[in-house]
Design a protein around this motif. Structure first.
Motif, PDB file in Angstrom:
ATOM      1  N   LEU A  48      64.968 100.290 108.016  1.00 24.32           N
ATOM      2  CA  LEU A  48      66.162 100.862 108.950  1.00 24.32           C
ATOM      3  C   LEU A  48      65.598 101.460 109.712  1.00 24.32           C
ATOM      4  O   LEU A  48      64.037 101.546 110.271  1.00 24.32           O
ATOM      5  N   PRO A  49      66.106 102.015 111.251  1.00 26.85           N
ATOM      6  CA  PRO A  49      65.577 101.489 111.967  1.00 26.85           C
ATOM      7  C   PRO A  49      64.633 103.125 112.185  1.00 26.85           C
ATOM      8  O   PRO A  49      65.028 103.919 111.189  1.00 26.85           O
ATOM      9  N   ALA A  50      64.074 103.970 113.456  1.00 27.16           N
ATOM     10  CA  ALA A  50      63.649 104.879 113.770  1.00 27.16           C
ATOM     11  C   ALA A  50      64.130 105.622 113.216  1.00 27.16           C
ATOM     12  O   ALA A  50      64.011 107.100 112.666  1.00 27.16           O
ATOM     13  N   ASP A  51      65.152 106.319 114.325  1.00 27.65           N
ATOM     14  CA  ASP A  51      65.939 107.278 114.105  1.00 27.65           C
ATOM     15  C   ASP A  51      67.716 106.727 114.148  1.00 27.65           C
ATOM     16  O   ASP A  51      67.431 105.436 114.825  1.00 27.65           O
ATOM     17  N   GLY A  52      68.166 107.878 113.391  1.00 30.34           N
ATOM     18  CA  GLY A  52      70.042 107.388 113.394  1.00 30.34           C
ATOM     19  C   GLY A  52      70.255 108.305 112.473  1.00 30.34           C
ATOM     20  O   GLY A  52      69.857 109.657 111.629  1.00 30.34           O
ATOM     21  N   HIS A  53      71.876 108.073 112.064  1.00 27.68           N
ATOM     22  CA  HIS A  53      72.453 108.897 111.205  1.00 27.68           C
ATOM     23  C   HIS A  53      73.351 107.712 110.499  1.00 27.68           C
ATOM     24  O   HIS A  53      73.704 106.944 111.050  1.00 27.68           O
ATOM     25  N   GLY A  75      64.008 109.811 107.025  1.00 22.15           N
ATOM     26  CA  GLY A  75      64.544 110.850 107.513  1.00 22.15           C
ATOM     27  C   GLY A  75      65.850 110.888 108.225  1.00 22.15           C
ATOM     28  O   GLY A  75      66.366 111.913 109.601  1.00 22.15           O
ATOM     29  N   HIS A  76      66.822 110.399 108.001  1.00 22.49           N
ATOM     30  CA  HIS A  76      68.371 109.743 108.679  1.00 22.49           C
ATOM     31  C   HIS A  76      68.988 111.005 107.787  1.00 22.49           C
ATOM     32  O   HIS A  76      68.972 110.378 106.288  1.00 22.49           O
ATOM     33  N   PRO A  77      69.645 112.022 108.278  1.00 18.48           N
ATOM     34  CA  PRO A  77      71.640 112.286 107.751  1.00 18.48           C
ATOM     35  C   PRO A  77      72.444 111.729 107.198  1.00 18.48           C
ATOM     36  O   PRO A  77      72.358 110.782 108.467  1.00 18.48           O
ATOM     37  N   THR A  78      72.892 111.585 106.394  1.00 22.85           N
ATOM     38  CA  THR A  78      73.865 110.703 106.096  1.00 22.85           C
ATOM     39  C   THR A  78      74.676 111.998 105.607  1.00 22.85           C
ATOM     40  O   THR A  78      75.371 112.403 105.750  1.00 22.85           O
ATOM     41  N   LEU A  79      76.363 110.551 106.952  1.00 21.99           N
ATOM     42  CA  LEU A  79      77.608 111.437 107.085  1.00 21.99           C
ATOM     43  C   LEU A  79      78.070 111.117 105.780  1.00 21.99           C
ATOM     44  O   LEU A  79      78.432 109.894 106.129  1.00 21.99           O
ATOM     45  N   ALA A  92      82.057 109.135 114.440  1.00 23.95           N
ATOM     46  CA  ALA A  92      80.366 108.994 114.121  1.00 23.95           C
ATOM     47  C   ALA A  92      79.812 108.451 115.081  1.00 23.95           C
ATOM     48  O   ALA A  92      78.772 108.944 115.830  1.00 23.95           O
ATOM     49  N   ALA A  93      80.654 107.344 115.672  1.00 26.08           N
ATOM     50  CA  ALA A  93      80.055 106.516 116.624  1.00 26.08           C
ATOM     51  C   ALA A  93      80.095 107.623 117.861  1.00 26.08           C
ATOM     52  O   ALA A  93      78.515 107.259 119.327  1.00 26.08           O
ATOM     53  N   ALA A  94      80.789 108.197 118.427  1.00 19.28           N
ATOM     54  CA  ALA A  94      80.647 109.315 119.816  1.00 19.28           C
ATOM     55  C   ALA A  94      80.026 110.293 119.502  1.00 19.28           C
ATOM     56  O   ALA A  94      79.339 110.746 120.924  1.00 19.28           O
ATOM     57  N   ARG A  95      79.821 110.976 117.983  1.00 19.75           N
ATOM     58  CA  ARG A  95      79.221 112.502 118.096  1.00 19.75           C
ATOM     59  C   ARG A  95      78.215 111.939 117.339  1.00 19.75           C
ATOM     60  O   ARG A  95      77.316 112.747 118.241  1.00 19.75           O
ATOM     61  N   TYR A  96      77.302 111.175 116.493  1.00 20.20           N
ATOM     62  CA  TYR A  96      76.185 111.033 116.417  1.00 20.20           C
ATOM     63  C   TYR A  96      74.482 109.676 117.005  1.00 20.20           C
ATOM     64  O   TYR A  96      75.462 108.932 116.550  1.00 20.20           O
ATOM     65  N   PRO A  97      74.291 109.957 117.429  1.00 18.49           N
ATOM     66  CA  PRO A  97      72.972 108.981 118.318  1.00 18.49           C
ATOM     67  C   PRO A  97      73.164 108.055 116.711  1.00 18.49           C
ATOM     68  O   PRO A  97      71.928 109.082 115.808  1.00 18.49           O
ATOM     69  N   GLY A  98      72.809 106.808 117.320  1.00 18.15           N
ATOM     70  CA  GLY A  98      71.828 106.134 116.310  1.00 18.15           C
ATOM     71  C   GLY A  98      72.657 105.550 115.388  1.00 18.15           C
ATOM     72  O   GLY A  98      72.052 105.222 114.053  1.00 18.15           O
ATOM     73  N   ALA A  99      73.920 106.682 114.517  1.00 19.26           N
ATOM     74  CA  ALA A  99      74.626 106.110 113.679  1.00 19.26           C
ATOM     75  C   ALA A  99      74.742 104.062 113.704  1.00 19.26           C
ATOM     76  O   ALA A  99      74.968 103.247 114.273  1.00 19.26           O
ATOM     77  N   TYR A 100      74.311 104.448 111.543  1.00 25.24           N
ATOM     78  CA  TYR A 100      74.313 102.951 111.775  1.00 25.24           C
ATOM     79  C   TYR A 100      75.502 103.330 110.274  1.00 25.24           C
ATOM     80  O   TYR A 100      75.723 104.201 109.570  1.00 25.24           O
ATOM     81  N   LEU A 101      75.825 101.528 109.710  1.00 29.95           N
ATOM     82  CA  LEU A 101      76.432 101.327 108.093  1.00 29.95           C
ATOM     83  C   LEU A 101      75.375 101.189 107.396  1.00 29.95           C
ATOM     84  O   LEU A 101      74.915 100.570 107.750  1.00 29.95           O
ATOM     85  N   ALA A 134      62.272 121.919 102.657  1.00 27.79           N
ATOM     86  CA  ALA A 134      63.630 121.754 101.708  1.00 27.79           C
ATOM     87  C   ALA A 134      65.024 122.683 102.944  1.00 27.79           C
ATOM     88  O   ALA A 134      65.985 122.304 103.109  1.00 27.79           O
ATOM     89  N   GLU A 135      64.548 122.764 103.815  1.00 30.68           N
ATOM     90  CA  GLU A 135      65.311 123.321 105.283  1.00 30.68           C
ATOM     91  C   GLU A 135      65.909 121.462 105.357  1.00 30.68           C
ATOM     92  O   GLU A 135      66.567 121.875 106.691  1.00 30.68           O
ATOM     93  N   ARG A 136      65.315 120.481 105.385  1.00 30.68           N
ATOM     94  CA  ARG A 136      65.605 119.881 106.713  1.00 30.68           C
ATOM     95  C   ARG A 136      67.319 118.684 105.618  1.00 30.68           C
ATOM     96  O   ARG A 136      67.763 118.959 104.980  1.00 30.68           O
ATOM     97  N   VAL A 137      67.902 118.718 106.993  1.00 36.53           N
ATOM     98  CA  VAL A 137      69.484 118.596 107.077  1.00 36.53           C
ATOM     99  C   VAL A 137      69.811 116.938 106.359  1.00 36.53           C
ATOM    100  O   VAL A 137      69.426 115.961 106.923  1.00 36.53           O
ATOM    101  N   VAL A 138      69.986 117.133 105.420  1.00 33.24           N
ATOM    102  CA  VAL A 138      70.182 115.103 104.861  1.00 33.24           C
ATOM    103  C   VAL A 138      71.293 114.624 104.626  1.00 33.24           C
ATOM    104  O   VAL A 138      71.619 113.986 103.813  1.00 33.24           O
TER     105      VAL A 138
END
Lengths: 448, 104
Positions: A48-53, A75-79, A92-101, A134-138
């Motif tokens: 997977l890429p280094a950063d994204g959703h 380290g990526h949250p799942t939408l 998602a594409a508009a609002r979340y940087p690096g969004a991928y499927l 624990a506080e990381r948004v996943v």
């Protein structure tokens, strides 16, 4: 920033607390161990890429779980909600940087990069993944909201782990509670209820999920027959109605759990009688997650999950803090609570108060009515002349007949001023009624 | 809805050379009645899509329809079938599937 309800110095929490040899999933090719799963998740994470959703489109539950774990390890949250359509992908594409499927089958051309979860990858012996703060948004859940723009609800890892632990304790899914449990689910893993039960529980409880198709009645029967006991069916009132009408008795079940919409007590009793299994119901919401449960045929009161308190309009949830609820609740003496109907559904007319949910229940009981909903006008609060409307599905009946059926059952103040007969209500995939769709059926009125 | 490889894929649907228009009309009436559609059975175009554009059915309709078809024809629908987009493609393809698998 510390997560409310968890100690500020809470150490990271492992992706899974289970032994490598335990079974996490039953696939067509055989059971998959936790060790194998972790190795595959690590291999996917490395691709997977280094950063994204991550937007997880996988239909197969094993692929969906792999995708979630790999994104988490990277380290990526799942939408959550990716399977709800093209509008969600565009948002998602508009609002979340690096969004991928993340996908497990070929799809139509997508506006986002696609990673195939099921692509063959070299597996190396994976080191135990590092603990996750624990506080990381996943994960991020979405509600449609009154404006039509989805509202995001962040899910920190600690809150999801706490909810999984509470559910495991409530439903006897902890390692010491007995043999491992096989979960067959009719709800998608991308919905909050399906996410908690088919993604989080296999990671954090003694649970193996059935990976394959389990949507149509025959598939549910075969899925249950294909997994070892104890078997737990995770489903909804919509599916239960069809499964009961189908008439076949499923293999022995340790329990059935329903959520997403109120389960009629008669249906709960039919499951207990015909399938000889406890029929349990979960109360929850995308915002708060699952917060309470009950055995519907025997109890009216909802028992909050351990660590969670529920009071009027608010749930105090470990890891989330105070989360607004959509329902009015009445505390009961034994620590349980009773649901009084949706807060937004409480209407006041001529000094009288009624719950639209209760009115809808009365309407549903009128002979010939298959479905129906009361609607309150938008100016209900400040227009003393405002009256309710109703949309009714009752083939072969007239509006006058339905009105006759309602008279005497509800206070005249709440009788619908306009009653429109319609072929069907625009219920979404989990049976809920989007406000915008309803407003379109009855010009000039909208749901309160 | 969930689809996957756990269950064996259904058999390939052969080409329907001669559409059974009687069955198609029966099935159209079943669809209209079980889903309480506003359209009439006669208005359903045999070759038009049932889901998405066309009739605009969704997964809840599919579940409801599976029950009606099982009761009327003894045919069990499956996600594998739907995944192949063959059977639910149109009234004609659905009727063809039922003709091939019906028990009564």
């Amino acid at each position: 920033m510390p997560v409310e309800g968890l100690a500020a110095d809470t150490p990271g929490l492992a992706l899974t607390t289970r032994d490598a040899a335990e079974i996490i999933c039953h696939r067509a090719g055989g059971p998959v161990s936790v060790g194998r799963f972790l190795a595959e998740a690590a291999a996917l994470a490395a691709a997977l890429p280094a950063d994204g959703h991550a937007l997880n489109l996988c239909a197969d539950r094993y692929a969906a779980l792999l995708g979630f774990a790999a994104a988490l390890l990277r380290g990526h949250p799942t939408l959550l909600g990716a399977r709800s359509g093209g509008g969600f992908l565009a948002m998602a594409a508009a609002r979340y940087p690096g969004a991928y499927l993340l996908a497990d089958e070929p799809g139509a051309a997508a506006p986002l990069p696609v990673f195939r979860v099921d692509a063959p990858r070299a597996l190396r012996p994976a080191a135990a993944p590092p603990p996750i703060p624990a506080e990381r948004v996943v994960a991020i859940g979405f509600t449609s909201g009154s404006t039509g723009t989805p509202t995001a609800h962040a899910k920190p890892w600690g809150a999801l782990v706490a909810a999984a632990a509470a559910a495991a304790a409530r439903f006897g899914l902890r390692p010491g509670d007995g043999p491992p449990t096989s979960i067959v689910a009719t709800v998608p893993p991308q919905h909050m209820y399906g996410f908690e039960t088919t993604m989080m529980l296999p990671l954090r409880a003694a649970v193996a999920i059935h990976a394959g198709a389990s949507f149509y009645p025959s598939e549910v029967q075969e899925a249950l027959a294909a997994v070892p006991p104890r078997r737990l069916l995770i489903t909804t009132p919509l599916h239960l109605r069809v499964l009961l009408a189908d008439g076949r008795r499923p293999p022995a079940l340790s329990a059935v759990i329903s959520a997403t919409a109120p389960l009629a007590p008669e249906m709960a009793m039919a499951v207990e009688r015909d399938w000889a299994a406890p029929m349990l119901e979960i109360y929850g919401a995308t915002e708060a997650g699952s917060v309470a449960s009950r055995r519907t045929a025997r109890e009216e009161g909802w028992l909050p999950y351990a660590g969670t308190t529920v009071r009027d309009g608010v749930a105090e949830v470990p890891g989330l803090g105070a989360v607004p609820l959509a329902d009015a609740v009445e505390p009961l003496a034994d620590g349980r609570f009773r649901l009084l109907g949706r807060l937004a559904d409480v209407v006041k007319l001529g000094g009288k108060r009624a719950s639209l949910a209760e009115l809808n229940r009365v309407l549903a009981g009128v002979p010939g009515v298959e479905d129906g909903v009361f609607l309150a006008p938008g100016d209900m609060e400040n227009n003393p002349a405002a009256r309710l409307s109703a949309l009714v599905v009752a083939p072969g009946r007239t509006a006058a007949q339905i009105m006759d059926g309602l008279r005497g059952l509800i206070d005249p103040a709440f009788l619908p001023r306009r009653l429109a007969m319609v072929a069907a209500l625009p219920r979404d995939s989990v049976g809920k009624l989007p406000r915008q769709a309803l407003a379109g059926l009855l010009p000039g009125a909208e749901e309160a | 809805m969930s689809t996957g490889s756990f269950t064996a894929p259904a058999g390939t649907i052969g080409p329907v050379v001669h559409p059974d228009t009687g069955l198609e009309q029966d099935l159209a009436r079943l669809i209209v009645a079980s889903l309480s559609l506003e359209t009439t059975a006669e208005e359903i175009v045999p070759e038009a899509p049932l889901f998405g554009e066309g009739l605009g059915l969704d997964s809840i309709d599919a579940l409801e329809l599976s029950l009606a078809i099982a009761k009327a024809y003894g045919v069990q629908l499956r996600s594998d079938d739907e995944r192949n987009h063959r059977i639910f493609a149109s009234l004609r393809s659905l009727a063809g599937h039922i003709a091939q698998h019906r028990a009564r």
